[in-house]
Design a protein around this motif. Structure first.
Motif, mmCIF file in Angstrom:
data_model
loop_
_atom_site.group_PDB
_atom_site.id
_atom_site.type_symbol
_atom_site.label_atom_id
_atom_site.label_comp_id
_atom_site.label_asym_id
_atom_site.label_seq_id
_atom_site.Cartn_x
_atom_site.Cartn_y
_atom_site.Cartn_z
ATOM 1 N N ILE A 1 1.084 -1.163 -0.090
ATOM 2 C CA ILE A 1 0.102 -0.005 0.030
ATOM 3 C C ILE A 1 1.005 1.252 -0.106
ATOM 4 O O ILE A 1 0.538 2.019 -0.836
ATOM 5 C CB ILE A 1 -1.012 0.046 1.199
ATOM 6 N N GLU A 2 1.934 1.092 0.831
ATOM 7 C CA GLU A 2 3.058 2.354 0.747
ATOM 8 C C GLU A 2 3.655 2.570 -0.527
ATOM 9 O O GLU A 2 3.588 3.836 -0.957
ATOM 10 C CB GLU A 2 4.062 2.199 1.790
ATOM 11 N N ARG A 3 3.940 1.677 -1.144
ATOM 12 C CA ARG A 3 4.462 1.571 -2.592
ATOM 13 C C ARG A 3 3.616 2.274 -3.497
ATOM 14 O O ARG A 3 3.758 3.214 -4.368
ATOM 15 C CB ARG A 3 5.040 0.111 -3.189
ATOM 16 N N ALA A 4 2.371 1.820 -3.578
ATOM 17 C CA ALA A 4 1.228 2.337 -4.414
ATOM 18 C C ALA A 4 0.864 3.640 -3.994
ATOM 19 O O ALA A 4 0.560 4.419 -5.049
ATOM 20 C CB ALA A 4 -0.199 1.490 -4.322
ATOM 21 N N ASP A 5 0.883 4.262 -2.912
ATOM 22 C CA ASP A 5 0.684 5.610 -2.377
ATOM 23 C C ASP A 5 1.898 6.464 -3.061
ATOM 24 O O ASP A 5 1.867 7.417 -3.388
ATOM 25 C CB ASP A 5 0.710 5.654 -0.874
ATOM 26 N N ARG A 6 3.074 6.046 -2.890
ATOM 27 C CA ARG A 6 4.105 6.529 -3.420
ATOM 28 C C ARG A 6 4.146 7.093 -4.894
ATOM 29 O O ARG A 6 4.518 8.037 -5.584
ATOM 30 C CB ARG A 6 5.635 6.103 -3.345
#
Length: 185
Positions: free
Chosen positions: A8-13
């Protein structure tokens, strides 16, 4: 491990419309704007208040790698929160979420069929309701296992059961031994 949280963090970035500050001085300046005091920044990144002041003034330009990584993580977590929220809201109400993974899938199936778990590489687009459940669980502080279960339920419904067209006796799909997992929304 927190594979789902990391995905989820990677997708947010990937949603960033502008890149975060790259220089140490710029990153510290940004954190100071967000956290207001050098003491709060120091507590956030695990250094002394005096070190933060040195970084801000440019007296110290090359912190140890572990500290530089913590500074970068602190900046990225706070960078463009409205952009993140807008993308998550869109995924949860309209577009859904795409899951790409290679993992061992296990499931419970009716007698006479195979229920042996095996590695599969899947790229499946899940509808908005699964994205909404995943984001709600994350905000509520759900464990990685609970978020895995939400994704597994979505894969069961969309991939294994093809939206109700096949494998209706299939129940309890589990997502184990994740080799990699990537989310896009």
């Amino acid at each position: 491990m927190a594979e789902i949280e990391d995905a989820i963090e990677r997708a947010d970035r990937e949603a960033f419309t502008r890149q975060p500050p790259k220089t140490l001085k710029g990153q510290i300046g940004y954190l100071l704007k967000q956290l207001k005091t050098t003491r709060a920044v120091a507590e956030e990144i695990g250094v002394s208040q005096r070190s933060v002041e040195r970084y801000r003034k440019g007296e110290r330009k090359h912190p140890p790698k572990a500290i530089a990584d913590r500074i970068d993580d602190a900046v990225r977590r706070r960078w463009q929160p409205q952009v993140r929220k807008r993308r998550q809201k869109q995924a949860a109400t309209a577009t859904g979420i795409t899951v790409e993974t290679r993992a061992r899938f296990g499931y419970t199936a009716p007698i006479g069929t195979t229920d042996d778990g095996r590695f599969r590489r899947l790229t499946v687009h899940l509808p908005p309701q699964f994205a909404q459940r995943l984001f709600n669980a994350r905000e509520a502080g759900a464990s990685d296992q609970q978020m895995r279960q939400i994704i597994a339920e979505g894969l069961k419904e969309i991939y294994f059961q093809d939206g109700g067209a096949r494998a209706m006796g299939l129940s309890d799909v589990t997502l184990n031994d994740i080799d990699y997992l990537d989310l896009d929304y």
